[in-house]
Design an enzyme around this catalytic site. Structure first.
Site, PDB file in Angstrom:
ATOM      1  N   HIS A 118       0.593  -1.118   0.114  1.00 12.84           N
ATOM      2  CA  HIS A 118       0.034  -0.114   0.102  1.00 12.84           C
ATOM      3  C   HIS A 118       1.019   1.211  -0.153  1.00 12.84           C
ATOM      4  CE1 HIS A 118      -4.211  -1.658   0.848  1.00 12.84           C
ATOM      5  NE2 HIS A 118      -3.423  -2.807   0.918  1.00 12.84           N
ATOM      6  N   LYS A 140       6.874   2.670  -3.017  1.00 17.14           N
ATOM      7  CA  LYS A 140       7.344   1.312  -3.393  1.00 17.14           C
ATOM      8  C   LYS A 140       6.898   0.874  -4.899  1.00 17.14           C
ATOM      9  CE  LYS A 140       8.093  -1.086   0.997  1.00 17.14           C
ATOM     10  NZ  LYS A 140       7.580  -2.289   1.715  1.00 17.14           N
ATOM     11  N   ASP A 173       9.539  -6.658   1.924  1.00 17.67           N
ATOM     12  CA  ASP A 173       9.451  -6.203   3.209  1.00 17.67           C
ATOM     13  C   ASP A 173      10.991  -5.494   3.305  1.00 17.67           C
ATOM     14  OD1 ASP A 173       8.032  -5.883   5.631  1.00 17.67           O
ATOM     15  OD2 ASP A 173       9.889  -6.558   6.251  1.00 17.67           O
ATOM     16  N   GLY A 230      10.386   7.513   2.145  1.00 17.57           N
ATOM     17  CA  GLY A 230      10.869   7.243   3.502  1.00 17.57           C
ATOM     18  C   GLY A 230      12.079   7.687   4.050  1.00 17.57           C
ATOM     19  N   ARG A 281      16.513  -2.542  -3.466  1.00 20.13           N
ATOM     20  CA  ARG A 281      15.267  -3.130  -4.220  1.00 20.13           C
ATOM     21  C   ARG A 281      15.953  -3.799  -5.642  1.00 20.13           C
ATOM     22  NH1 ARG A 281      12.507   0.441  -2.531  1.00 20.13           N
ATOM     23  NH2 ARG A 281      11.960  -0.552  -0.818  1.00 20.13           N
TER      24      ARG A 281
HETATM   25  P1  IMP Z   1       7.386  -2.227   4.982  1.00 18.52           P
HETATM   26  O1  IMP Z   1       6.494  -1.719   4.081  1.00 18.52           O
HETATM   27  O2  IMP Z   1       6.926  -2.792   6.485  1.00 18.52           O
HETATM   28  O3  IMP Z   1       8.260  -2.920   4.091  1.00 18.52           O
HETATM   29  O4  IMP Z   1       8.026  -1.031   5.560  1.00 18.52           O
HETATM   30  C1  IMP Z   1       9.196  -0.429   4.800  1.00 18.52           C
HETATM   31  C2  IMP Z   1       9.566   0.881   5.410  1.00 18.52           C
HETATM   32  O5  IMP Z   1      11.066   0.972   5.381  1.00 18.52           O
HETATM   33  C3  IMP Z   1       9.161   1.938   4.453  1.00 18.52           C
HETATM   34  O6  IMP Z   1       8.137   2.461   5.092  1.00 18.52           O
HETATM   35  C4  IMP Z   1      10.245   2.979   4.611  1.00 18.52           C
HETATM   36  O7  IMP Z   1       9.958   3.701   5.837  1.00 18.52           O
HETATM   37  C5  IMP Z   1      11.425   2.228   4.978  1.00 18.52           C
HETATM   38  N1  IMP Z   1      12.187   1.706   3.408  1.00 18.52           N
HETATM   39  C6  IMP Z   1      12.097   0.641   2.735  1.00 18.52           C
HETATM   40  N2  IMP Z   1      12.733   0.787   1.688  1.00 18.52           N
HETATM   41  C7  IMP Z   1      13.196   2.179   1.458  1.00 18.52           C
HETATM   42  C8  IMP Z   1      13.582   2.989   0.504  1.00 18.52           C
HETATM   43  O8  IMP Z   1      13.865   2.336  -0.735  1.00 18.52           O
HETATM   44  N3  IMP Z   1      13.787   4.109   0.704  1.00 18.52           N
HETATM   45  C9  IMP Z   1      13.540   4.723   2.086  1.00 18.52           C
HETATM   46  N4  IMP Z   1      12.811   4.045   2.688  1.00 18.52           N
HETATM   47  C10 IMP Z   1      12.507   2.661   2.620  1.00 18.52           C
END
Ligand code: IMP
Length: 186
Positions: free
Chosen positions: A9, A13, A67, A147, A174
């Protein structure tokens, strides 16, 4: 075109996955457009959480879940799997806490980790992990991405992810996980 549901969501990403996978012939759709609720992330590792999200979404379709998070040496590897919760929507405040911890520890080492889980309609899964080593910037910089991008400087660069624009998608954690996924799909 192969339809691939991205079980996220997070608009940041989803935009990165569109950029990475659409040119390769995938019809990329987001979980929100499909009316999916997000499952609780109860795993202790990125890989476990990616699997939980992928299996929750793979209802008769092929689903890909991500994730990911930032692991900071001065925070003993945190916030890690708790990256989204650590910020709780207020990234400037999270940046300040991380910068203060790095200054106190005189240690700016950090890495981004991305676990991807591909779940097929029959429930079979495959997981791929991509990492990007780097360091925490002295101050947030840059306006692209999402993020923690403004505070992360990848190894070999002098600018943050948020200053790299589209180049981020060629070198990021990624992108590295996606490269493994594509090798698997081929
Ligand atoms: P998830 O949805 O639980 O995987 O949360 C991942 C969180 O990690 C995101 O909401 C960001 O805060 C951080 N994150 C993951 N990938 C990135 C990225 O490529 N850039 C910046 N923050 C990231």
């Amino acid at each position: 075109m192969k339809r691939l549901l991205i079980a996220t969501h997070n608009p940041g990403k989803l935009a990165e996955f569109r950029g990475l996978l659409q040119p390769l012939g995938f019809d990329v759709v987001g979980a929100e457009a499909m009316g999916f609720a997000e499952p609780e992330e109860t795993g202790a590792t990125f890989a476990q959480n990616a699997r939980i999200k992928a299996l929750a979404a793979a209802n008769g379709v092929m689903a890909l879940a991500d994730d990911s998070g930032l692991c900071v040496a001065a925070l003993a590897g945190g916030p890690g799997v708790l990256s989204a919760r650590y910020a709780a929507g207020d990234y400037p405040a999270a940046f300040s806490r991380i910068l203060a911890a790095c200054e106190a520890a005189a240690d700016r080492r950090a890495k981004f980790v991305c676990a991807l889980c591909l779940a097929r309609p029959d429930g079979a899964t495959a997981t791929f992990i991509g990492q990007a080593e780097g360091r925490i910037a002295n101050a947030p910089a840059g306006a692209t991405g999402f993020g923690y991008d403004p505070i992360f400087i990848p190894e070999g660069f002098h600018t943050t992810y948020a200053e790299l624009g589209a180049q981020k998608s060629t070198i990021s954690h990624r992108a590295r996980a996606v490269a493994q996924l594509l090798a698997h799909l081929r």
